[in-house]
Design an enzyme around this catalytic site. Sequence first.
Site, PDB file in Angstrom:
ATOM      1  N   GLU A  31      10.924 -15.476 111.822  1.00  0.00           N
ATOM      2  CA  GLU A  31      11.929 -16.048 110.925  1.00  0.00           C
ATOM      3  C   GLU A  31      12.230 -17.511 111.255  1.00  0.00           C
ATOM      4  OE1 GLU A  31      15.699 -13.969 110.813  1.00  0.00           O
ATOM      5  OE2 GLU A  31      16.539 -15.340 109.356  1.00  0.00           O
ATOM      6  N   LYS A  85       9.693 -14.043 107.612  1.00  0.00           N
ATOM      7  CA  LYS A  85      11.013 -14.063 106.971  1.00  0.00           C
ATOM      8  C   LYS A  85      11.391 -15.521 106.728  1.00  0.00           C
ATOM      9  CE  LYS A  85      15.765 -12.416 107.497  1.00  0.00           C
ATOM     10  NZ  LYS A  85      16.571 -11.255 107.847  1.00  0.00           N
TER      11      LYS A  85
HETATM   12  P1  13P Z   1      21.334 -13.866 105.607  1.00  0.00           P
HETATM   13  O1  13P Z   1      20.603 -13.166 104.494  1.00  0.00           O
HETATM   14  O2  13P Z   1      22.812 -13.662 105.585  1.00  0.00           O
HETATM   15  O3  13P Z   1      20.916 -15.309 105.729  1.00  0.00           O
HETATM   16  O4  13P Z   1      20.901 -13.162 106.957  1.00  0.00           O
HETATM   17  C1  13P Z   1      19.590 -12.782 107.127  1.00  0.00           C
HETATM   18  C2  13P Z   1      19.260 -12.807 108.559  1.00  0.00           C
HETATM   19  O5  13P Z   1      18.821 -11.836 109.107  1.00  0.00           O
HETATM   20  C3  13P Z   1      19.455 -14.060 109.285  1.00  0.00           C
HETATM   21  O6  13P Z   1      18.780 -14.010 110.499  1.00  0.00           O
END
Ligand code: 13P
Length: 345
Positions: A178, A220
């Site tokens: 991510e 992600k």
């Molecule tokens: P949000 O969708 O609130 O941005 O959170 C997703 C997430 O896992 C952030 O690390």
Amino acid sequence: MTFTEELKATAQAMVAPGKGILAADESFGTANKRFQKLGIPQTVEMRRAYREMLFTAPGIGKFLSGAILFDETIRQSTEAGVPFPTVLAEAGIIPGIKLDAGAKPLAGAPDELVTEGLDGLRDRIAEYYGLGARFAKWRAVITIGNTIPSRHCIEANADALARYAALCQEGGLVPIVEPEVLMDGGHAIARSLAVHHQVLHAVFDRLYLYGIHLDRIVLKPSMVIAGVDCPQQASVEEVARATVQCLRDRVPASVPGCAFLSGGQSDELATAHLNAMNQQFKGQLPWTLTFSYGRALQQAAMQTWMGQEANVAAAQKVLLHRVQLNSAAALGEYNPERETAVSHA
Ligand code: 13P
């Protein structure tokens, strides 16, 4: 089954068509901040009760492939004593675990962050696998400003993501990779696009260097979006086009899927953007595009729950409705008119 086959199967299942991931891995600080805003007591028991409400929403397994948990949560159980990983697995939802220890100031790079948590990670992964986790998450944070992100920040974060991903694959967890480019600031969408290109390039470069099997990860990403303070906000179609263009340029076809974060977008916009991508590019993409939202799935449900046992069923309905709409968006079949409808799941 060896880890190889298990990892491939898990990664595929995480991004199965029409399914997405519930990010419910808020750390103590983040969870408490959200409770505080609504006047909900910030206690271990309240956090447990809240997560029980989320995970036991009837029918939710039809639309969710996975749920990401925090360390505290993966060790907790329902009031009736069933461990959360078991509750999820029985609903057909794969339990995942947040592995990073948060983003901290990066020395030598003012206003920039680097994600920590690599020390002792091999042992933590083994423990979480034993507790039932089959995938993991690590969030890197990239901030856009006049003179940032710096190459220093991008490379440091990409390196940590790759080291984390290698440890995960060694230990049997599918790594969610991510790299979040924040939507804070006044930048235009073109700048967001340029930064996303740069960041994803660095991330896949490091994943290659560390020998990561790309068919056993889930990306992600953030969406390519103008900064919240930019007077020129892009249309839903523009966001969809820019985001898909960037992913096509940077994400190898062997990656099974991308599950977006919501990053502070409104619930409806996060759904509309995902839907537009899947609608416009149906049948043209090598990977699935789905959701792994935190705030954009939970906000309305938390506001309905408010810490009250009597509101659990209503909050679960709200959650189910939101998840169902996003499941439709993951197929490019979202109808905004259904926003106001009660869930028929
Ligand atoms: P949000 O969708 O609130 O941005 O959170 C997703 C997430 O896992 C952030 O690390």
